[in-house]
Write an enzyme that holds these catalytic residues in place. Structure first.
Site, short mmCIF file in Angstrom:
data_model
loop_
_atom_site.label_atom_id
_atom_site.label_comp_id
_atom_site.label_asym_id
_atom_site.label_seq_id
_atom_site.Cartn_x
_atom_site.Cartn_y
_atom_site.Cartn_z
N ASP A 164 5.42 16.22 10.12
CA ASP A 164 4.82 15.47 9.00
C ASP A 164 5.10 13.99 9.22
OD1 ASP A 164 5.55 15.20 5.45
OD2 ASP A 164 3.77 14.66 6.62
N SER A 165 4.54 13.49 10.28
CA SER A 165 4.83 12.10 10.69
C SER A 165 3.92 11.14 9.93
CB SER A 165 4.53 11.96 12.18
OG SER A 165 3.14 12.22 12.38
N ASP A 167 1.62 7.52 10.54
CA ASP A 167 0.64 7.22 11.58
C ASP A 167 1.34 6.84 12.89
OD1 ASP A 167 -0.16 6.58 8.74
OD2 ASP A 167 -2.11 6.61 9.72
N PRO A 171 8.10 3.55 13.82
CA PRO A 171 9.07 4.59 14.18
C PRO A 171 8.42 5.93 14.49
CG PRO A 171 9.11 4.15 11.81
CD PRO A 171 8.25 3.10 12.43
#
Ligand code: SAM
Length: 282
Positions: A164-165, A167, A171
């Site tokens: 669930d990053s 964009d 980081p």
């Protein structure tokens, strides 16, 4: 009031996310609740009349009170529907807690949430009411670390991994490359599943196609799917289901009660790709 002051006020009264140099989304800012630079990103929470609280990271919409369930439910539930015995769950990113909340709807043994930015956790606890109860669940384990370093350094293995990053900038960039997925695969149990958000099928199709190319070198089963997210660029979002043993079509369990977006028809339909995507990903 000078033009500059008017512009400043307008900027302050409106939060704009540009999707192209000439288009995007904006929110009239009823109240600016939080705006600070953490060690990793600028974290903002604004209040909008219609969407409620809106979380932005480096100016990009991450989640809103009104439509967060579109994204969190379609990211989480397809994997749980088909995994034979999902007990050990990993979430990489997800500092707003929505994915954690959805995963804890199942009788899992444990969910590890790996979030790089402790300030994100504090902000989410303060402004997004679903995080604290999820973190107080005895099955939840919060790890403050870079997701790639965590997955490299842990000896734990998992049944389902959710990426669930944010964009693929700042980081979060390390959570989108081939090397990262190769390491994730090594941490999967037999019949393990990885599900990741992979961006907008309208604005980011080229990068989704590129990602599909290297994912097919790593996983035997690579299935993209789509779902609507009203406040994301283009209004629809793309996800990918990865495994070596499990297809996303053999449903094994009941859908939890109380969901607002996800059901088995939506799940099946999500994997039916429009031609402009399907022809590029085959
Ligand atoms: N799109 C999601 C949604 O709608 O809820 C939001 C994504 S969530 C806010 C992304 C999280 O990933 C953020 O909390 C951010 O701090 C975290 N993050 C970014 N890079 C990371 C990394 N390398 N390792 C772990 N967490 C990371």
């Amino acid at each position: 009031m000078s033009r500059k002051e008017r512009e400043l006020r307008r900027e302050f009264l409106e939060s704009r996310e540009y999707h192209t140099p000439s288009s995007g989304i904006f929110f009239k800012v009823k109240r600016l609740l939080y705006r600070q630079k953490s060690a990793y990103q600028e974290i903002e929470v604004i209040e909008n009349e219609y969407f409620g609280k809106v979380l932005l990271l480096d100016g990009l919409v991450q989640t809103t009170e009104r439509d967060e369930f579109f994204y969190h439910e379609i990211l989480v539930h397809p994997g749980f529907m088909v995994h034979p015995n999902p007990q050990r769950i990993l979430i990489i990113g997800g500092g707003d807690g929505g994915v954690l909340r959805e995963a804890l709807r199942y009788p899992v043994e444990g969910v590890v949430l790996v979030e790089i930015d402790p300030q994100m956790i504090e902000v989410s606890k303060r402004y997004f009411p679903w995080l604290s109860p999820a973190l107080e669940d005895g099955r939840a384990e919060l790890v403050i670390a870079d997701g790639k370093n965590f997955i490299k350094g842990t000896d734990k293995t998992f049944d389902i991994v959710f990426i669930d990053s944010s964009d693929p900038v700042g980081p979060s960039a390390v959570l989108h490359d081939k090397d990262f997925y190769e390491i994730v695969k090594k941490r999967l149990n037999f019949e393990g599943i990885v599900v990741a958000q992979v961006g907008s099928p309208f604005f980011n199709l080229d990068s989704i196609v590129e990602r599909g190319g290297f994912l097919k070198e790593i996983f035997r089963i690579v299935r993209f799917y789509v779902g609507t997210v009203p406040t994301y660029p283009g209004g629809s979002w793309c996800y990918v289901f990865l495994s070596n043993e499990i297809e996303p079509f053999s449903v094994r369990r009941r859908v939890p009660e109380g969901l607002k977006y996800f059901n088995l028809d939506v799940c099946e339909a999500a994997f039916a790709l429009p031609n402009f995507i399907k022809t590029r990903l085959e």
